[in-house]
Design a protein around this motif. Sequence first.
Motif, PDB file in Angstrom:
ATOM      1  N   TYR A  11      50.960  48.827  48.797  1.00 40.21           N
ATOM      2  CA  TYR A  11      49.328  49.034  49.639  1.00 40.21           C
ATOM      3  C   TYR A  11      50.049  49.490  51.461  1.00 40.21           C
ATOM      4  CZ  TYR A  11      46.990  49.191  44.810  1.00 40.21           C
ATOM      5  OH  TYR A  11      46.695  48.846  43.818  1.00 40.21           O
ATOM      6  N   ALA A  17      51.996  44.709  45.820  1.00 47.47           N
ATOM      7  CA  ALA A  17      51.251  44.649  45.160  1.00 47.47           C
ATOM      8  C   ALA A  17      52.220  44.122  43.461  1.00 47.47           C
ATOM      9  CB  ALA A  17      50.146  45.455  44.830  1.00 47.47           C
ATOM     10  N   PRO A  36      46.263  36.065  37.567  1.00 46.43           N
ATOM     11  CA  PRO A  36      45.088  35.878  37.726  1.00 46.43           C
ATOM     12  C   PRO A  36      45.005  37.326  38.645  1.00 46.43           C
ATOM     13  CG  PRO A  36      47.132  34.494  39.215  1.00 46.43           C
ATOM     14  CD  PRO A  36      47.965  35.397  37.921  1.00 46.43           C
ATOM     15  N   SER A  37      43.941  36.009  39.686  1.00 50.05           N
ATOM     16  CA  SER A  37      43.710  37.600  40.750  1.00 50.05           C
ATOM     17  C   SER A  37      44.402  37.852  41.777  1.00 50.05           C
ATOM     18  CB  SER A  37      42.293  36.873  41.541  1.00 50.05           C
ATOM     19  OG  SER A  37      41.556  37.847  41.577  1.00 50.05           O
ATOM     20  N   GLY A  38      44.872  38.971  42.018  1.00 54.19           N
ATOM     21  CA  GLY A  38      45.408  39.478  42.620  1.00 54.19           C
ATOM     22  C   GLY A  38      47.058  40.150  42.404  1.00 54.19           C
ATOM     23  N   ALA A  39      47.063  39.682  40.833  1.00 56.49           N
ATOM     24  CA  ALA A  39      48.692  39.397  39.848  1.00 56.49           C
ATOM     25  C   ALA A  39      48.960  40.853  40.361  1.00 56.49           C
ATOM     26  CB  ALA A  39      48.438  38.598  39.178  1.00 56.49           C
ATOM     27  N   GLY A  40      47.988  41.931  40.668  1.00 56.28           N
ATOM     28  CA  GLY A  40      48.868  43.344  40.326  1.00 56.28           C
ATOM     29  C   GLY A  40      48.104  43.724  38.990  1.00 56.28           C
ATOM     30  N   LYS A  41      47.378  43.159  38.281  1.00 51.80           N
ATOM     31  CA  LYS A  41      46.658  43.955  36.410  1.00 51.80           C
ATOM     32  C   LYS A  41      46.068  45.179  37.168  1.00 51.80           C
ATOM     33  CE  LYS A  41      43.874  40.458  36.004  1.00 51.80           C
ATOM     34  NZ  LYS A  41      44.346  39.527  37.216  1.00 51.80           N
ATOM     35  N   THR A  42      44.819  45.557  37.868  1.00 51.29           N
ATOM     36  CA  THR A  42      44.203  46.456  38.697  1.00 51.29           C
ATOM     37  C   THR A  42      45.016  47.762  38.753  1.00 51.29           C
ATOM     38  OG1 THR A  42      42.149  45.519  38.988  1.00 51.29           O
ATOM     39  CG2 THR A  42      42.546  47.646  40.385  1.00 51.29           C
ATOM     40  N   THR A  43      45.853  47.147  39.682  1.00 51.21           N
ATOM     41  CA  THR A  43      46.991  48.067  40.498  1.00 51.21           C
ATOM     42  C   THR A  43      48.086  48.713  38.840  1.00 51.21           C
ATOM     43  OG1 THR A  43      47.508  47.259  42.336  1.00 51.21           O
ATOM     44  CG2 THR A  43      49.222  48.527  42.072  1.00 51.21           C
TER      45      THR A  43
HETATM   46  P1  ADP Z   1      44.448  41.892  39.874  1.00 47.68           P
HETATM   47  O1  ADP Z   1      43.835  43.126  39.262  1.00 47.68           O
HETATM   48  O2  ADP Z   1      45.384  41.499  39.168  1.00 47.68           O
HETATM   49  O3  ADP Z   1      43.651  40.933  40.935  1.00 47.68           O
HETATM   50  P2  ADP Z   1      45.640  43.961  42.047  1.00 47.68           P
HETATM   51  O4  ADP Z   1      46.198  44.623  41.889  1.00 47.68           O
HETATM   52  O5  ADP Z   1      43.889  43.974  42.666  1.00 47.68           O
HETATM   53  O6  ADP Z   1      45.503  42.439  41.330  1.00 47.68           O
HETATM   54  O7  ADP Z   1      45.907  43.160  43.986  1.00 47.68           O
HETATM   55  C1  ADP Z   1      47.364  43.524  43.562  1.00 47.68           C
HETATM   56  C2  ADP Z   1      47.612  43.154  45.183  1.00 47.68           C
HETATM   57  O8  ADP Z   1      47.597  44.115  45.715  1.00 47.68           O
HETATM   58  C3  ADP Z   1      46.501  41.919  45.622  1.00 47.68           C
HETATM   59  O9  ADP Z   1      47.696  41.452  46.669  1.00 47.68           O
HETATM   60  C4  ADP Z   1      46.154  43.236  46.897  1.00 47.68           C
HETATM   61  O10 ADP Z   1      44.842  42.629  48.158  1.00 47.68           O
HETATM   62  C5  ADP Z   1      46.328  44.316  47.072  1.00 47.68           C
HETATM   63  N1  ADP Z   1      45.605  45.608  47.095  1.00 47.68           N
HETATM   64  C6  ADP Z   1      45.169  46.068  46.201  1.00 47.68           C
HETATM   65  N2  ADP Z   1      44.421  47.251  46.302  1.00 47.68           N
HETATM   66  C7  ADP Z   1      44.482  47.211  47.768  1.00 47.68           C
HETATM   67  C8  ADP Z   1      44.353  48.685  48.588  1.00 47.68           C
HETATM   68  N3  ADP Z   1      43.955  49.676  47.802  1.00 47.68           N
HETATM   69  N4  ADP Z   1      44.770  48.063  49.391  1.00 47.68           N
HETATM   70  C9  ADP Z   1      46.014  46.921  49.975  1.00 47.68           C
HETATM   71  N5  ADP Z   1      45.983  46.205  49.189  1.00 47.68           N
HETATM   72  C10 ADP Z   1      45.277  46.417  47.910  1.00 47.68           C
END
Ligand code: ADP
Length: 219
Positions: A11, A17, A36-43
């Motif tokens: 990002y 990410a 864990p939170s921030g691992a990249g699941k949502t991405t």
């Molecule tokens: P999870 O779902 O496991 O909590 P995310 O996929 O949300 O993880 O995030 C993975 C990493 O990417 C984190 O470090 C987060 O801060 C970063 N991140 C996620 N979305 C964005 C974004 N839109 N812009 C910048 N950084 C992002």
Amino acid sequence: MLRFVGVYKSYSPPGYALQNINFSVEKGEFVFITGPSGAGKTTIIKLITREETPSQGRIFFRNTDISGISRRKIYLYRRRLGIVFQDFRLIPYLTVYENVALPLIIQGKKKREVERRTHQLLKEFEIIHKAREFPSTLSGGEQQRVAIARAVSGTPELLLADEPTGNLDPFLSRRIMKLFKKLNLKGTTVIVATHDLSLVEEFGERVIHLSYGKIKKIV
Ligand code: ADP
């Protein structure tokens, strides 16, 4: 059905990410993505729904590279998916009933079929008493149930859920997972992102463990 090949996502360069993500999901599988939170699941979920595109690498859905599809085709592609967003994304000016019915209407189902299926889902998720309400009047847990009912109403080929039990108590969480399982047994491929390891242990078949944007292990 779904294949990640050498996928990187950044990002804000130079940070990543996701780094070098490789995995496949076959039709009919039930897969958890955990970490864990921030691992990249949502991405990962956003890359599959084509809300985001990879910085490097390719993602195939039934042998089509989804990074390359046109804007018009994205809508057609998304109709094949059922998506439970972390922030629900219910349509605020539609009632609960209309939100759940929408995928069926878009699919061109007959009025009677739309009514039958929507009614059945609202009952199954115990939100039938809120059918005429608008999403803003519902609690977080109720909105989540509507979001899940909407995601499954069109009987998607692939169901994606990002922390689908986040706002639900453990009892309801388990019921939702059992419902996903039931859909899965009927042929829907399911991918659930969750940090809740107790759910993964209870329901997990295949599990992709993420840590700091990399796959730690796949079991
Ligand atoms: P999870 O779902 O496991 O909590 P995310 O996929 O949300 O993880 O995030 C993975 C990493 O990417 C984190 O470090 C987060 O801060 C970063 N991140 C996620 N979305 C964005 C974004 N839109 N812009 C910048 N950084 C992002």
